[in-house]
Motif scaffolding. Sequence first.
Motif, PDB file in Angstrom:
ATOM      1  N   ILE A   1      40.776  38.907  42.188  1.00 44.05           N
ATOM      2  CA  ILE A   1      40.918  39.198  40.720  1.00 44.05           C
ATOM      3  C   ILE A   1      41.227  40.499  40.653  1.00 44.05           C
ATOM      4  O   ILE A   1      40.559  41.413  41.213  1.00 44.05           O
ATOM      5  CB  ILE A   1      39.340  38.790  40.200  1.00 44.05           C
ATOM      6  CG1 ILE A   1      39.125  37.325  40.206  1.00 44.05           C
ATOM      7  CG2 ILE A   1      39.553  39.368  38.648  1.00 44.05           C
ATOM      8  CD1 ILE A   1      37.653  37.087  39.616  1.00 44.05           C
TER       9      ILE A   1
ATOM     10  N   THR B   1      41.270  43.048  37.378  1.00 39.18           N
ATOM     11  CA  THR B   1      41.428  43.111  35.731  1.00 39.18           C
ATOM     12  C   THR B   1      42.525  44.525  35.562  1.00 39.18           C
ATOM     13  O   THR B   1      42.650  45.168  36.439  1.00 39.18           O
ATOM     14  CB  THR B   1      39.994  43.473  35.506  1.00 39.18           C
ATOM     15  OG1 THR B   1      39.711  44.730  35.789  1.00 39.18           O
ATOM     16  CG2 THR B   1      38.988  42.462  36.005  1.00 39.18           C
TER      17      THR B   1
ATOM     18  N   VAL C   1      43.730  39.527  34.906  1.00 42.51           N
ATOM     19  CA  VAL C   1      42.994  39.576  33.663  1.00 42.51           C
ATOM     20  C   VAL C   1      43.433  40.748  32.935  1.00 42.51           C
ATOM     21  O   VAL C   1      43.501  41.751  33.553  1.00 42.51           O
ATOM     22  CB  VAL C   1      41.306  39.672  33.830  1.00 42.51           C
ATOM     23  CG1 VAL C   1      40.780  39.964  32.769  1.00 42.51           C
ATOM     24  CG2 VAL C   1      40.950  38.475  34.800  1.00 42.51           C
ATOM     25  N   ASP C   2      43.644  40.560  31.623  1.00 40.37           N
ATOM     26  CA  ASP C   2      44.182  41.589  30.975  1.00 40.37           C
ATOM     27  C   ASP C   2      44.148  41.546  29.414  1.00 40.37           C
ATOM     28  O   ASP C   2      43.799  40.169  29.087  1.00 40.37           O
ATOM     29  CB  ASP C   2      45.584  42.156  31.250  1.00 40.37           C
ATOM     30  CG  ASP C   2      45.915  43.476  31.148  1.00 40.37           C
ATOM     31  OD1 ASP C   2      45.768  44.142  30.133  1.00 40.37           O
ATOM     32  OD2 ASP C   2      46.265  44.030  32.035  1.00 40.37           O
TER      33      ASP C   2
ATOM     34  N   LYS D   1      41.242  39.009  28.771  1.00 41.39           N
ATOM     35  CA  LYS D   1      40.031  40.203  29.203  1.00 41.39           C
ATOM     36  C   LYS D   1      38.540  39.551  28.526  1.00 41.39           C
ATOM     37  O   LYS D   1      37.626  39.424  29.017  1.00 41.39           O
ATOM     38  CB  LYS D   1      40.259  41.381  28.733  1.00 41.39           C
ATOM     39  CG  LYS D   1      39.141  42.252  28.698  1.00 41.39           C
ATOM     40  CD  LYS D   1      39.083  43.664  28.163  1.00 41.39           C
ATOM     41  CE  LYS D   1      37.784  44.432  27.871  1.00 41.39           C
ATOM     42  NZ  LYS D   1      38.054  45.505  27.128  1.00 41.39           N
TER      43      LYS D   1
ATOM     44  N   PHE E   1      37.666  36.337  29.680  1.00 40.55           N
ATOM     45  CA  PHE E   1      37.227  36.254  31.132  1.00 40.55           C
ATOM     46  C   PHE E   1      35.597  36.806  31.115  1.00 40.55           C
ATOM     47  O   PHE E   1      34.889  36.565  32.149  1.00 40.55           O
ATOM     48  CB  PHE E   1      38.180  37.281  32.013  1.00 40.55           C
ATOM     49  CG  PHE E   1      37.682  37.745  33.284  1.00 40.55           C
ATOM     50  CD1 PHE E   1      37.534  36.736  34.359  1.00 40.55           C
ATOM     51  CD2 PHE E   1      36.940  39.148  33.526  1.00 40.55           C
ATOM     52  CE1 PHE E   1      37.141  36.974  35.779  1.00 40.55           C
ATOM     53  CE2 PHE E   1      36.491  39.391  34.858  1.00 40.55           C
ATOM     54  CZ  PHE E   1      36.429  38.408  35.916  1.00 40.55           C
TER      55      PHE E   1
ATOM     56  N   HIS F   1      38.866  46.078  39.705  1.00 43.89           N
ATOM     57  CA  HIS F   1      38.522  46.389  38.301  1.00 43.89           C
ATOM     58  C   HIS F   1      39.405  47.613  38.006  1.00 43.89           C
ATOM     59  O   HIS F   1      38.734  48.692  38.014  1.00 43.89           O
ATOM     60  CB  HIS F   1      37.188  46.510  38.165  1.00 43.89           C
ATOM     61  CG  HIS F   1      36.916  46.404  36.748  1.00 43.89           C
ATOM     62  ND1 HIS F   1      37.289  45.806  35.678  1.00 43.89           N
ATOM     63  CD2 HIS F   1      35.782  47.379  36.057  1.00 43.89           C
ATOM     64  CE1 HIS F   1      36.847  46.173  34.573  1.00 43.89           C
ATOM     65  NE2 HIS F   1      36.122  47.114  34.603  1.00 43.89           N
TER      66      HIS F   1
ATOM     67  N   GLY G   1      40.922  47.460  34.541  1.00 39.68           N
ATOM     68  CA  GLY G   1      41.046  47.132  33.254  1.00 39.68           C
ATOM     69  C   GLY G   1      40.085  48.102  32.418  1.00 39.68           C
ATOM     70  O   GLY G   1      38.860  48.189  32.762  1.00 39.68           O
TER      71      GLY G   1
ATOM     72  N   TYR H   1      31.461  46.335  30.168  1.00 34.03           N
ATOM     73  CA  TYR H   1      32.315  45.499  30.944  1.00 34.03           C
ATOM     74  C   TYR H   1      32.399  45.487  32.313  1.00 34.03           C
ATOM     75  O   TYR H   1      32.085  44.612  32.991  1.00 34.03           O
ATOM     76  CB  TYR H   1      33.817  45.668  30.253  1.00 34.03           C
ATOM     77  CG  TYR H   1      34.807  44.476  30.681  1.00 34.03           C
ATOM     78  CD1 TYR H   1      34.534  43.319  31.083  1.00 34.03           C
ATOM     79  CD2 TYR H   1      36.041  45.187  31.088  1.00 34.03           C
ATOM     80  CE1 TYR H   1      35.567  42.444  31.600  1.00 34.03           C
ATOM     81  CE2 TYR H   1      37.104  44.471  31.467  1.00 34.03           C
ATOM     82  CZ  TYR H   1      36.727  42.983  31.707  1.00 34.03           C
ATOM     83  OH  TYR H   1      37.926  42.139  32.130  1.00 34.03           O
TER      84      TYR H   1
ATOM     85  N   LEU I   1      30.585  43.252  35.517  1.00 34.36           N
ATOM     86  CA  LEU I   1      31.400  42.711  36.491  1.00 34.36           C
ATOM     87  C   LEU I   1      30.560  43.098  37.787  1.00 34.36           C
ATOM     88  O   LEU I   1      30.855  42.515  38.782  1.00 34.36           O
ATOM     89  CB  LEU I   1      32.903  43.391  36.636  1.00 34.36           C
ATOM     90  CG  LEU I   1      33.706  42.488  35.613  1.00 34.36           C
ATOM     91  CD1 LEU I   1      35.243  43.031  35.608  1.00 34.36           C
ATOM     92  CD2 LEU I   1      33.563  40.825  35.639  1.00 34.36           C
TER      93      LEU I   1
ATOM     94  N   TYR J   1      36.396  49.587  41.508  1.00 30.58           N
ATOM     95  CA  TYR J   1      36.478  49.838  40.260  1.00 30.58           C
ATOM     96  C   TYR J   1      37.197  51.315  39.801  1.00 30.58           C
ATOM     97  O   TYR J   1      37.052  52.182  40.575  1.00 30.58           O
ATOM     98  CB  TYR J   1      35.469  49.782  39.390  1.00 30.58           C
ATOM     99  CG  TYR J   1      34.373  50.792  39.259  1.00 30.58           C
ATOM    100  CD1 TYR J   1      34.371  51.880  38.513  1.00 30.58           C
ATOM    101  CD2 TYR J   1      33.471  50.911  40.206  1.00 30.58           C
ATOM    102  CE1 TYR J   1      33.345  52.949  38.731  1.00 30.58           C
ATOM    103  CE2 TYR J   1      32.299  51.741  40.504  1.00 30.58           C
ATOM    104  CZ  TYR J   1      32.525  53.007  39.905  1.00 30.58           C
ATOM    105  OH  TYR J   1      31.469  53.796  39.807  1.00 30.58           O
TER     106      TYR J   1
END
Length: 328
Positions: free
Chosen positions: A3, A5, A30-31, A53, A56, A75, A77, A97, A101, A114
């Motif tokens: 994944i 993001t 994911v966006d 996003k 998700f 991550h 995003g 967020y 996650l 991240y």
Amino acid sequence: MIIVTGGAGFIGSNIVKGLNERGRDDILVVDNLTNMVKFKNIQGLKVMDYMDKIDFGEAVLDGAFDHEKIDVIFHEGACSDTMEYNGKYMMENNFEYTKNLFHFAADRKIQFMYASSASTYGSGKHGFTEKPECEEALNVYAFSKLFMDNYIRRYLDGLESQVVGLRYFNVYGPQENHKGKMASMAFQMYNQFRKEGRVKLFEGYDGYGPGEQTRDFVYVKDVVKVNFFFWDHPELKGIYNCGTGHAHPFNTVAKAVLKHFGAPVDKLEYVPFPEVLKGKYQSYTQADETALLSVGYDGGFTGIEEAVEEYCQVLDKTGGYYTRQDSL
């Protein structure tokens, strides 16, 4: 499955490209494509699926991914606009967020990388080492990132799986077109020269001469390398700087762009320093690489002149995007 993001964003899409080069295309991107121009970042890449996003985030909380085989979550995003003043919006995007996650990944022992930020060091007057005594948020963006880092620190000793926060310094390179005013200075200078035949920088401020404010500029390809280093070493966890360890003045980037166009140095001009940025501006950044190197990273970083020239060539060829041929 992997994944990513923010997978249609700047660093995220470069991570997707790197995954493709490793032979992986089982990628969930994911966006948020409200800024629809971001679709250009992934149309040249191979992915398995796309998910909004918000959808998700809700699916994760609802348990929809509880039984999926997920190798790693990158991550990337977040709201990256340092001039965004809506604190509620910023904390929802960059803290809540990410927190959700993180717990999802930790509970299922999924590797979790991240995006943190060098903005957590504030003015930098206390240094750029991953220690609380060096940290100071000057705006709500930096606060959201620092708050997340401190949240993670509370869990590190008890974690059985990997979590790594990477404090990105000034990242530049292909696929950042959608960032507009938040795009790198290399991107801004390239397009300014194309439009006006000159490059502009700020005059002296905060004890620095014209164009001599410095940054630790890090090429996005190197950011991907650092992410993959930690992915390849799941035993590592913590908060780490992601920068070259070298500070370069904006003048160096400007001259590299001018060199690409074969333009003389007198095409570089200086403009007054904006009042709105005074007191909120980092005049100097330079990553302390001690922690990163101590855990074994030996991938190095691309020299700034070489990287700017390569980037300018991509801008010449495709406007700054990867084509499918470039990606594979």
